[in-house]
Design a protein around this motif. Structure first.
Motif, PDB file in Angstrom:
ATOM      1  N   UNK A   1       0.807  -1.219   0.000  1.00  0.00           N
ATOM      2  CA  UNK A   1       0.000   0.000   0.000  1.00  0.00           C
ATOM      3  C   UNK A   1       0.840   1.269   0.000  1.00  0.00           C
ATOM      4  N   UNK A   2       2.148   1.120  -0.011  1.00  0.00           N
ATOM      5  CA  UNK A   2       3.050   2.269   0.113  1.00  0.00           C
ATOM      6  C   UNK A   2       3.380   2.910  -1.233  1.00  0.00           C
ATOM      7  N   UNK A   3       2.617   2.584  -2.263  1.00  0.00           N
ATOM      8  CA  UNK A   3       2.921   3.067  -3.612  1.00  0.00           C
ATOM      9  C   UNK A   3       2.944   4.588  -3.696  1.00  0.00           C
ATOM     10  N   UNK A   4       1.966   5.242  -3.072  1.00  0.00           N
ATOM     11  CA  UNK A   4       1.903   6.702  -3.156  1.00  0.00           C
ATOM     12  C   UNK A   4       3.088   7.356  -2.463  1.00  0.00           C
ATOM     13  N   UNK A   5       3.556   6.774  -1.359  1.00  0.00           N
ATOM     14  CA  UNK A   5       4.736   7.326  -0.680  1.00  0.00           C
ATOM     15  C   UNK A   5       5.987   7.189  -1.543  1.00  0.00           C
ATOM     16  N   UNK A   6       5.989   6.184  -2.434  1.00  0.00           N
ATOM     17  CA  UNK A   6       7.111   6.002  -3.358  1.00  0.00           C
ATOM     18  C   UNK A   6       6.885   6.737  -4.676  1.00  0.00           C
ATOM     19  N   UNK A   7       5.728   7.402  -4.815  1.00  0.00           N
ATOM     20  CA  UNK A   7       5.372   8.122  -6.051  1.00  0.00           C
ATOM     21  C   UNK A   7       5.429   7.210  -7.277  1.00  0.00           C
TER      22      UNK A   7
ATOM     23  N   UNK B   1      15.698   9.030  -5.620  1.00  0.00           N
ATOM     24  CA  UNK B   1      15.943   7.779  -6.350  1.00  0.00           C
ATOM     25  C   UNK B   1      14.720   6.871  -6.216  1.00  0.00           C
ATOM     26  N   UNK B   2      13.615   7.284  -6.822  1.00  0.00           N
ATOM     27  CA  UNK B   2      12.343   6.583  -6.661  1.00  0.00           C
ATOM     28  C   UNK B   2      12.400   5.148  -7.166  1.00  0.00           C
ATOM     29  N   UNK B   3      13.018   4.952  -8.314  1.00  0.00           N
ATOM     30  CA  UNK B   3      13.091   3.601  -8.890  1.00  0.00           C
ATOM     31  C   UNK B   3      13.878   2.659  -7.995  1.00  0.00           C
ATOM     32  N   UNK B   4      15.020   3.121  -7.487  1.00  0.00           N
ATOM     33  CA  UNK B   4      15.844   2.290  -6.611  1.00  0.00           C
ATOM     34  C   UNK B   4      15.102   1.968  -5.320  1.00  0.00           C
ATOM     35  N   UNK B   5      14.431   2.959  -4.746  1.00  0.00           N
ATOM     36  CA  UNK B   5      13.660   2.742  -3.520  1.00  0.00           C
ATOM     37  C   UNK B   5      12.577   1.696  -3.754  1.00  0.00           C
TER      38      UNK B   5
END
Length: 542
Positions: free
Chosen positions: A373-379, A434-438
């Motif tokens: 559910x953390x998708x929005x926090x990771x944008x 670094x959204x992709x790496x996160x």
């Protein structure tokens, strides 16, 4: 009952168990049972992750004032909006209806600022969105601002339903049969699914989500227990792992369906209709022969085990003894919760084992859903994120097969719990841009959590005897749903404070759970027990 009859009955029981073990090694019956138990979990993948799409937030929303409908949206917002999108100034907007935006601004420049009201509390004001009204439940029922918690509650309802389903249907499965619990869950699945996309009211939809969670838990746990009790000992590990692959398949299909069918009611309908295939399962799925024998229903177990084959001659005394030992309805009702009393009251070692199992289930489920559910926090893009969840989860179902061949249940759990915890702690060192790496590091953590979840379920099923096995799985599953209930609130409220708080909590609890699991006894290659007295647990282990 004579001593001779007791010996004859025990010999007959052992012969049935030997035949069941032969069937579980590879037969037409076990493959049919495997497929019928495997496929319903796809529905769990549908409904558990569908919240990401059903409850997606609109890109933009604002409070519309009908009296100012001649102005542009930007002008209306600049003029009426207070300190947030959720509140407007308490003007008498009728006096501005025939004025231009510039004239209205000049008029209020000399006026004191009025009090602030929530949108919808003033006149005919209402929320407008830059998306269609039917795209999600958020736009359908205005679940923004002061009603935002109702959006999160939709996911909570599903988890609470799973909690009650695990407890109630687990007791039903142990007392009255795995198949009865499965059939009840299947009916609830079909009825609640129809209601979920037909209802025009939020609270009925909320109730349908509760029932869908309850049904999903009942179907999953009953089918899993039935399969575990039917398959041969040497095949329990890989069948348990493959059983769990159906869930990520459901997630992958969900991402595709949601992309093709963006409107939430149509999406919910597409997710519901496959549930009617459960009618086939209700007709052709057999009861667990091992459970029937444990309840002295030897004649019914006999018919299932020797279905389609020539039955050996059996002394009528054996079946008569079984009938003599059956309980009346009143006695069955009085003993309906006996399994729970045995589980919690008979042995301190059993209680301690149960506590560790319940904690491991809680941590696994909590971390599992927090990351999902953390998708929005990771944008992250919703469709890609859910697809990645499914993609990473499929190998998480397969990898335990390899690890379990080398290590036991305990060591495998320790390795995976620690790997998940350490990977989530590494997120501290990754720059926030670094959204992709996160995202990929978080997915690796979820991969480990998904893998350990399977091992924990298998370990729990093997730790407890038949008379309390489904109750142990059911109560442990109930604890896992407490984790899933808390997950959306941790993500939504603690994630606002700092994006890394939810994943850090997952990391710390995963490392703690992995440490405690090492105190449980190893069950690899061990026979399943039917009675608590048969286990003779060693005092050096929980």
């Amino acid at each position: 009952m004579s001593e001779i009859n007791e010996e004859e009955t025990e010999a007959y029981r052992e012969s049935l168990l030997n035949k069941l073990e032969q069937l579980g090694n590879g037969s037409r019956w076990i493959w049919i049972t495997f497929i019928l138990c495997l496929t319903p979990s796809i529905l769990n993948g549908f409904h558990t992750s569908s919240y990401v799409f059903l409850g997606q937030m609109p890109d933009n929303y604002w409070c519309t004032i009908p009296e100012l409908d001649k102005w542009t949206t930007e002008q209306m917002q600049n003029f009426s909006a207070a300190h947030s999108k959720c509140k407007i100034y308490d003007y008498d907007y009728r006096i501005f209806s025939n004025l231009s935006y510039e004239e209205a601004v000049d008029m209020i420049s000399s006026m004191p600022k009025p009090k602030e009201l929530n949108c919808g509390q003033h006149g005919n004001s209402y929320f407008s969105y830059d998306q269609q009204k039917s795209v999600s439940i958020v736009t359908e029922w205005d679940l923004v601002c002061d009603r935002l918690v109702y959006r999160t509650n939709v996911q909570m309802a599903l988890s609470v339903g799973k909690f009650f389903g695990s407890s109630l249907l687990g007791v039903i499965a142990d007392r009255w049969g795995r198949k009865l619990a499965f059939n009840i869950s299947a009916v609830i699945y079909m009825v609640a699914g129809l209601v979920s996309f037909l209802t025009p009211w939020y609270w009925i939809f909320f109730l349908s989500r509760f029932l869908l969670g309850m049904a999903g838990s009942g179907v999953y746990n009953s089918a899993y227990t039935l399969l575990t009790e039917s398959v041969a000992k040497k095949h329990r590990s890989w069948t348990s792992v493959v059983y769990s692959i159906s869930y990520p398949i459901g997630s992958l299909l969900l991402a595709l369906i949601a992309y093709l069918v963006p409107e939430w009611r149509n999406l919910q309908m597409c997710l519901t209709l496959p549930g009617f295939l459960l009618i086939i399962h209700c007709i052709y799925l057999d009861e667990s022969p091992r459970w029937l024998m444990n309840k002295n229903e030897f004649d019914k177990a006999h018919k299932i085990i020797f279905k389609g084959t020539k039955r050996p001659k059996v002394s009528s005394a054996s079946l008569k003894i079984a009938k003599m030992e059956r309980k009346t309805f009143k006695e069955r009702l009085r003993l309906s919760f006996r399994e729970l009393s045995l589980l919690y009251g008979k042995s301190s070692i059993i209680r301690n084992r149960l506590f560790v199992c319940q904690l491991a289930w809680f941590v696994s489920s909590f971390s599992y859903y927090v990351i999902a559910l953390n998708a929005d926090n990771f944008s992250a893009n919703r469709y890609i994120y859910i697809a990645l969840v499914g993609i990473f989860e499929i190998p998480s179902c397969i990898v335990p097969i390899v690890i379990l061949k080398v290590f036991g249940r305990r060591s495998t759990s320790l390795i995976l719990f620690y790997a998940a915890g350490m990977s989530l702690l590494i997120l501290f060192a990754v720059p926030t841009d670094e959204t992709t790496l996160i995202t990929f590091i978080a997915m690796f953590g979820r991969f480990c959590i998904g893998a350990v979840y399977i091992v924990v379920i298998l370990h729990t099923a093997e730790l407890f005897p038949t008379e309390v096995r489904n109750s142990a799985i059911g109560t442990s599953s109930a604890m896992s749903h407490i984790g899933s209930i808390s997950a959306p609130y941790v993500v939504d409220f603690l994630g606002i404070i700092a994006w890394f708080i939810p994943t850090t909590i997952c990391a710390v609890t995963a490392i703690g759970a992995g440490t405690l699991v090492m105190f449980l006894p190893e069950t690899k290659g061990k026979d399943l027990h039917d009675k608590i007295e048969e286990q003779n647990p060693e005092t050096v282990e929980l």
